[in-house]
Design an enzyme around this catalytic site. Structure first.
Site, PDB file in Angstrom:
ATOM      1  CG  ASP A 561     -54.801 -28.744   7.216  1.00  0.00           C
ATOM      2  OD1 ASP A 561     -55.614 -28.759   6.228  1.00  0.00           O
ATOM      3  OD2 ASP A 561     -54.802 -29.562   8.102  1.00  0.00           O
ATOM      4  CD  GLU A 604     -49.571 -29.921   8.326  1.00  0.00           C
ATOM      5  OE1 GLU A 604     -48.526 -29.649   8.990  1.00  0.00           O
ATOM      6  OE2 GLU A 604     -50.355 -30.789   8.619  1.00  0.00           O
TER       7      GLU A 604
END
Lengths: 694, 380
Positions: A561, A604
Site C-alpha cells: 500500500d 490504496e
C-alpha cells in the site's frame, strides 16, 4: 491386354468365334475338300475316257489293218502279179497300195506269201516275215485271220487274208498286213487321242516292259511300275495320270495306257484351291474384324458405363461419363453423368457446410480457450488453414488514433509472424483495401491486386515472397461498430463469394467474442487503475494456490500500500490522491512479467500474484517496484509528488496452504514493513506471527 | 559410229554374260535325235550360261511350222534344214546370213546353201547318189556302161538283176542330164532348163532300157527290195541306203557312177543339210556361236563315225580309216552338182519326172517329149 473370360467382351468374342469364325473355317475346309474331290473325280473320269479312247483307236488300227488287208486282196493287178509271180510288178503294186492305203501311218507292212507259205515280197521290205506262219497257213486254207502276237521280243498285230486269182479256186497266195507296237503307233494314237499312249506288258516274272510310248523313257517306266505294283486301272505319279485297259494277244496279255499330263490341271487346282482359301480366309477375317469392331463398339460403351459407375462408387466424381452416341447406351451414359454431377454438387455443398462447421467449431474453441492476441492468432490460423490460403493478417482499429494497426500476421509457409511488418504497417480509414473495408464495413475480394487501384502495396511486398496475389478482406464488426479487419491472402485460384460469406459469419462471431472479452475485461478491472478488482483477484489466487499445490510449484503473493496516503488525500485532495493511486498502479502493471497478475486490493492497497515465483524472487520483484515508485516523480495539477510504498511477501505452499492463509501471511509481512518504518519490502517469516496467549 | 560400235560390243558382251536359252529344231529321227541331244548336252557343259532345248519336228511339217512361227514366236533359234529350202526361207527373210571359210567346207556343200551370193546356213552333211553294189554278186565296180552291160548280162544269166535305180525320178536322172552338159539355171522366178542336154539324157536312158540295162518299171521300192533280198547286183542310191543293206548282211561297196559314152562323167545332185539361223532369234550372237560349233570338224568327225551321214568338212576325207563306202560317196561328190535351192524348184520336179515317165513308158520321140515339157514348164 489380358482378356478375362468373365467379361462381356470375352463372352461376346467367344460367341462370335463360335458363330462366325468356326463355321467359316469349316466351310473353308469343306469347300477345299469338295473342290479337290470334284477335280479328282473329274480327272478320273477324264482318265477313264482317255483310256477308252486310246483303246478304241488301237482297236481301230487293228480293224483298219484287217480292212486294208482285205482291200489289198481284192486288187486285181495285185491278184495278177501274185498269180504270175512277176516280182517287179508285185513290188510296185505293193508299194503303190502301201502308199494309197496310208499304211505308213502305223508303220504297217504288206507281206505276200506264196501257196507254200514263203514270202514273195513285202512293202516295205522286211528281212524276216512279220505274219505268223500258222496264221499264214490258216489263211492258205481259206481262213481270214486277225490277231496280236508276241514274237521276237515285241508285239505284232497282223491281219492275214488269202488272195485268189480267177484262174484258180485255191488261194494263189496270202496277203498279210502287220504292224508292230512301236513308238510310231503310240505317236499316232497320241495325235488322235490327244493324250500320251503307252503299250506295255507286265509279265508274271520279271520287270514290266514298255513296248511303245510317247513319254520319256523314265516317266513311262515309273508309270508302268506303279501299275505293276497296284494293278489298279488308274495310277498317277503326280505329274501324269494313266488309265489302263487290258488287251489280249494270242500268246499273252498286254496293256494300253492313256497318260494325261495333270501337272497343269493340278497347278490350276492348287491355284483355284489357294484362291478359294484366300478368299474365304479373307471373308472370315473380314467377318472377324467386323464382329470385333461391333463388339468393341458395344463393350466400349458398356465398359465406359461400368467404369463410370465404379468411379462414382469410389467417390471419383470429377471424371465425366461420355458416350457420344444416340442409342440407348448413349442416353444411359448421359443420365448417369447427370447423376454424377448432382452427387458431386451435393457432396461439394456438404463439404462446404462441413468445412464451415469445422471452422466455426475451431473458432469457438479458440474463443473459449483464448483471449486477446492469442485469440486473434488462433482465429487467423484456423481461417487460413481452412481456406488453404498462404497467409493473412488481422488489423485492429486503434480507437485513440483512428488507424488500423496490424496485430497478427500469419504465414502458412513460415508459421511465424514477421514482426517488422507488424511494427510498420498501419492504414488510415479509406486507405488501401483494408482501410476501405474498415471505412465502409463491407467485405472486399481482390483477385488481381496489380490492376486494382484500391490495393496499396508496401515496399516489402514488392519482392516475390511477400507479393500479394489475391486477398479477401472482411470487417470485424458488431452491428455498426468496426473493430478491425481480416485480410486473407494468396489463395490458389483466388477467392469466391462463398469464401466471403463464410468468413463474414465467422468474423461477426469473432467480433462479438472480442467485444464480449472487452466487456468482461471491463467487469473485472478497476475503473481507476485498470487493475483487476479484489473479487477477481481472490478467485485467481484461489486457483493459483491449488495449482501450486498440485504442481508443487512455489507461487508468491505480494501485498503493498501507499505510505501515508491519507495524508496526500488530505493535503492535495482526492483527485490528486486518485492520480497517485492510478500512477502507482501503472508502475505496478508495468513491472509485471507475462503471467503475473496485479489487482487493486483496497483503497490504496494492491496485490501482486507471481505464479511459479519463489519467495526470494518475489521479494526482489517487490523491492524493485518499491524503488521504482520511490524514484518516480508524479506531476499533476502543478504538484510534484513523490510517494513510497510498503510491501509484504509470502509464498505457497511453503508458507501457506490456503488462499486465506497466504493473504494473512503476506499481510503480516506488509504490517511488518509498516512497523519497521515503511518504504520497505518484507518477507513473511513465522516469527511475524503474533504469539499465542499462554 | 564409235558410239554404235561400243553399243554393239556392249550388247554382245551382255548377251554373252547372261544366261541364254536357245531352241534347236531337227527333223524327227530316232538315231539322230540321240546323237544331237548328246552334242547339245556337251555344249551346255562347256557353256553353262547357255541352255539348249532340242525339239524334234516331223520333217514334212518342219518348213511350214518354221515359216509360221519363226517371226512371231522368235523360235526356233536354229534349225537343221535341207539346202533346197534356202531360197524360199531367204525370200521370206527368215534366215540370217552367215559367214564361213571355204577351207572348212566342201565347195558344193557350201554352194548348196548360197542363194543369190549370200550364205544362209553352215553345211553339216551332204548326200549324193553313187553306185552301190553287192560285192558278192559284183566283186569289181564297173567304171563304164559297157562294163555295166557285161556284169548285168552275167547276173541275169544267174537269175539276178543287174542294175536298178528309180528311173522315174529326175533326182537320179540328173546325173546323166548334168553329164550331157545340162543345167538348171535360175532366172528370175523361174528355172531355165537346157533342152538339148535334157533330150540327150532322155535318149541315153531309152538306150539303157533298150539294152535291158535298166528296168523301166523299177521303182525305188523294187530296187531296195531286190537289192536287200540279194537279187540285185547294183543300184544307184545314197548313203541312207547302207544301213538296211547292212541289216540284211549284205557286203556292199560304193563307187562313182559309171562314165557315159565318150567319157562323160555322171554328175548327180548333191543335197546338203545345214544349220540355219532364225533371223528373228533373240540371241543371234550365241546361236551363231553354237552353229559354228555344230558345223565344226569335231562334230562332223563324230557324226561320220555315228551316223550314215557324210560330213561336209574336207579334212574328214583325208583320214585313212575312213570307210570305203563313204570314201566312194566322197569321190562321187567331186563331180556332183549342188541341188538347186531356188524356190521355183519345187514346181518343176513333177514336170521333169513326167519327161522320164514318157520316155520309159511310151515310144514318143524324146524331142517331142522335151518340147512338150518345155511348154509345160513355161506354163508354171
Amino acid at each position: 491386354m489380358k482378356l478375362r473370360f468373365q467379361t462381356l467382351r470375352a463372352r461376346l468374342l467367344i460367341t462370335m468365334v463360335g458363330v462366325v469364325i468356326l463355321p467359316g473355317l469349316f466351310s473353308l475346309l469343306w469347300s477345299h475338300w469338295s473342290v479337290q474331290g470334284m477335280v479328282t473325280d473329274l480327272l478320273n473320269k477324264q482318265g477313264d475316257d482317255a483310256g477308252q479312247v486310246v483303246d478304241n483307236i488301237f482297236e481301230e488300227f487293228v480293224n483298219d489293218s484287217f480292212l486294208k488287208a482285205r482291200i489289198i486282196t481284192q486288187t486285181r493287178d495285185l491278184q495278177t502279179a501274185v498269180h504270175s509271180r512277176e516280182t517287179i510288178d508285185l513290188i510296185n503294186q505293193l508299194s503303190a497300195l502301201h502308199q494309197e492305203l496310208n499304211l505308213g501311218l502305223y508303220d504297217g507292212v504288206i507281206e505276200v506269201f506264196d501257196p507254200q507259205g514263203r514270202l514273195l515280197a513285202s512293202e516295205p521290205r522286211v528281212a524276216k516275215p512279220l505274219a505268223d506262219a500258222n496264221m499264214v497257213k490258216g489263211a492258205l486254207q481259206g481262213a481270214i485271220l486277225s490277231g496280236n502276237l508276241f514274237s521276237d521280243g515285241g508285239l505284232k498285230i497282223s491281219a492275214v487274208v488269202p488272195i485268189y486269182h480267177s484262174a484258180s479256186a485255191a488261194p494263189s497266195g496270202v496277203v498279210a498286213v502287220s504292224f508292230r507296237a512301236t513308238h510310231k503307233i503310240a505317236e499316232e494314237i497320241q495325235k488322235l487321242a490327244n493324250t500320251h499312249a503307252l503299250i506295255f506288258t507286265v509279265p508274271d516274272q520279271g520287270r514290266p516292259q514298255v513296248l511303245a510310248t510317247t513319254l520319256p523313257e523314265d516317266t513311262s517306266a515309273s508309270l508302268v511300275a506303279l501299275y505293276a505294283q497296284g494293278q489298279s486301272n488308274r495310277v498317277s505319279n503326280r505329274r501324269y495320270l494313266m488309265a489302263v485297259t487290258q488287251q489280249s494277244a494270242l500268246n499273252g496279255t498286254f496293256y494300253l495306257g492313256a497318260a494325261q499330263d495333270i501337272s497343269r490341271l493340278s497347278a490350276n487346282l492348287e491355284r483355284l484351291s489357294g484362291g478359294l482359301m484366300a478368299f474365304q480366309m479373307f471373308a472370315v477375317l473380314l467377318a472377324f474384324l467386323v464382329a470385333q469392331s461391333m463388339i468393341r463398339n458395344l463393350t466400349y460403351k458398356i465398359t465406359a458405363l461400368v467404369d463410370g459407375a465404379r468411379a462414382i462408387a469410389a467417390d471419383q466424381l470429377d471424371q465425366p461419363i461420355v458416350i457420344a452416341s444416340q442409342d440407348e447406351l448413349g442416353h444411359l451414359a448421359r443420365d448417369l453423368d447427370r447423376m454424377r454431377q448432382k452427387i458431386r454438387e451435393t457432396l461439394h455443398q456438404k463439404n462446404q457446410v462441413l468445412q464451415s462447421l469445422t471452422l466455426r467449431n475451431a473458432i469457438n474453441q479458440a474463443i473459449i480457450s483464448h483471449r486477446g492476441n492469442e485469440l486473434l492468432n488462433q482465429v487467423l490460423v484456423q481461417i487460413i488453414e481452412a481456406l488453404e490460403a498462404e497467409k493473412g493478417s488481422i488489423m485492429m482499429l486503434d480507437k485513440l488514433n483512428g488507424r488500423l494497426m496490424l496485430k497478427i500476421v500469419y504465414n502458412a509457409k513460415e508459421g511465424v509472424a514477421p514482426l517488422y511488418v507488424r511494427d510498420h504497417v498501419s492504414f488510415a480509414l479509406g486507405e488501401g483495401v483494408a482501410g476501405r473495408v474498415a471505412e465502409t464495413g463491407e467485405s472486399m475480394i481482390c483477385n488481381d491486386p496489380a490492376q486494382d487501384r484500391r490495393f496499396k502495396t508496401y515496399r516489402f511486398q514488392e519482392n516475390s515472397e511477400q507479393r500479394i496475389e489475391n486477398l479477401l478482406c472482411i470487417p470485424l464488426k458488431v452491428e455498426d461498430e468496426i473493430l478491425g479487419v481480416f485480410s486473407i491472402d494468396n489463395k490458389p485460384g483466388g477467392f469466391e463469394e462463398r469464401h466471403q460469406h463464410m468468413l463474414e459469419d465467422i468474423a461477426h462471431q469473432v467480433a462479438v467474442a472480442i467485444q464480449n472479452a472487452e466487456l468482461y475485461e471491463l467487469s473485472i478491472t478497476d475503473g481507476l487503475t485498470g487493475l483487476y478488482i479484489r473479487r477477481y483477484f481472490e478467485a485467481m489466487l484461489e486457483q493459483e494456490v491449488r495449482t501450486s499445490q498440485r504442481l508443487v510449484r512455489e507461487t508468491s503473493l505480494v501485498l503493498f500500500d501507499i505510505d501515508h496516503f491519507k495524508k496526500i488525500n488530505d493535503t492535495y485532495g482526492h483527485q490528486v490522491g486518485d492520480e497517485v493511486i492510478r500512477r502507482v498502479a501503472a508502475l505496478a502493471k508495468a513491472s509485471l512479467r507475462e503471467g503475473d497478475l496485479a489487482a487493486r486490493y483496497g483503497g490504496e492497497e494492491f496485490a501482486l500474484i507471481l505464479p511459479g515465483t519463489p519467495l526470494e524472487l518475489a521479494w526482489e520483484v517487490a523491492d524493485r517496484l518499491r524503488r521504482l515508485v520511490q524514484q518516480t516523480v508524479m506531476e499533476y495539477g502543478g504538484h510534484r509528488l513523490q510517494v513510497t510504498i510498503s510491501l509484504g511477501c509470502a509464498s505457497t505452499p511453503r508458507q501457506a496452504t490456503s488462499r486465506e492463509q497466504l493473504i494473512e501471511r503476506a499481510d503480516l509481512a506488509l504490517y511488518a514493513s509498516k512497523h519497521r518504518g515503511r518504504n520497505r519490502s518484507t518477507c513473511y517469516e513465522d516469527t511475524l506471527l503474533p504469539s499465542e496467549p499462554a | 559410229m564409235l558410239i554404235g560400235a561400243c553399243l554393239f560390243l556392249m550388247a554382245c558382251a551382255s548377251d554373252a554374260a547372261k544366261s541364254v536359252s536357245l531352241t534347236v529344231w531337227i527333223p524327227a529321227h530316232p538315231n539322230e535325235s540321240v546323237f544331237f541331244q548328246r552334242l547339245l548336252n556337251r555344249y551346255q557343259q562347256r557353256h553353262p550360261q547357255v541352255h539348249l532345248k532340242l525339239v524334234q519336228v516331223p520333217f514334212e511339217v518342219m518348213k511350214p511350222r518354221f515359216v509360221g512361227e519363226a517371226q512371231p514366236k522368235r523360235e526356233p533359234d536354229i534349225l537343221l534344214m535341207p539346202n533346197d529350202w534356202t531360197g524360199e526361207l531367204s525370200h521370206a527373210k527368215l534366215l540370217q546370213p552367215q559367214q564361213a571359210s571355204t577351207q572348212d567346207f566342201l565347195a558344193p556343200a557350201l554352194a548348196a546353201f548360197r542363194y543369190q551370193d549370200t550364205l544362209y546356213a553352215l553345211p553339216l552333211s551332204f548326200q549324193v547318189a553313187a553306185l552301190i553294189r553287192n560285192q558278192d554278186l559284183v566283186p569289181k565296180a564297173p567304171s563304164t556302161w559297157d562294163e555295166v552291160k557285161t556284169v548285168s548280162q552275167a547276173l541275169q544269166r544267174q537269175g539276178h538283176q543287174g542294175l536298178m535305180y528309180d528311173t522315174k525320178s529326175f533326182y537320179y536322172h540328173a546325173a546323166w542330164f548334168h553329164a550331157f552338159g545340162g543345167h538348171l539355171t535360175p532366172q528370175g522366178a523361174r528355172i531355165q532348163i537346157s533342152p538339148v542336154p535334157l533330150q540327150q539324157s532322155l535318149n541315153f536312158v531309152r538306150d539303157l532300157e533298150h539294152a535291158q540295162l535298166i528296168a523301166p518299171r523299177a521303182s525305188y521300192s523294187v530296187m531296195t527290195h531286190l537289192f536287200n533280198a540279194g537279187q540285185l547286183g547294183m543300184m544307184v542310191s545314197g548313203p541312207w541306203a547302207l544301213s538296211e543293206a547292212r541289216r540284211n548282211q549284205l557286203k556292199v561297196a560304193v563307187s562313182p557312177l559309171p562314165t557315159l559314152p565318150k567319157g562323160m562323167k555322171p554328175r548327180p545332185f548333191l543335197g546338203a543339210k545345214g544349220w540355219g539361223l532364225n533371223a528373228y532369234s533373240r540371241h543371234s550372237h550365241t546361236a551363231s556361236e553354237l552353229i559354228r560349233w555344230l558345223s565344226s570338224l569335231e562334230v562332223q568327225q563324230e557324226m561320220l563315225n555315228t551316223l550314215d551321214e557324210l560330213g561336209s568338212h574336207p579334212a574328214l576325207y583325208q583320214h585313212k580309216a575312213l570307210s570305203p563306202e563313204k570314201q566312194g560317196f566322197f569321190l562321187q561328190a567331186q563331180t556332183a552338182v549342188p541341188l538347186p535351192n531356188h524356190p521355183a524348184m519345187k514346181n518343176i520336179w513333177a514336170e521333169l519326172n513326167w519327161t522320164l515317165s514318157q520316155t520309159l513308158s511310151t515310144q514318143r520321140p524324146t524331142a517331142a517329149i522335151v518340147t512338150e515339157a518345155m511348154k509345160r514348164l513355161q506354163r508354171l
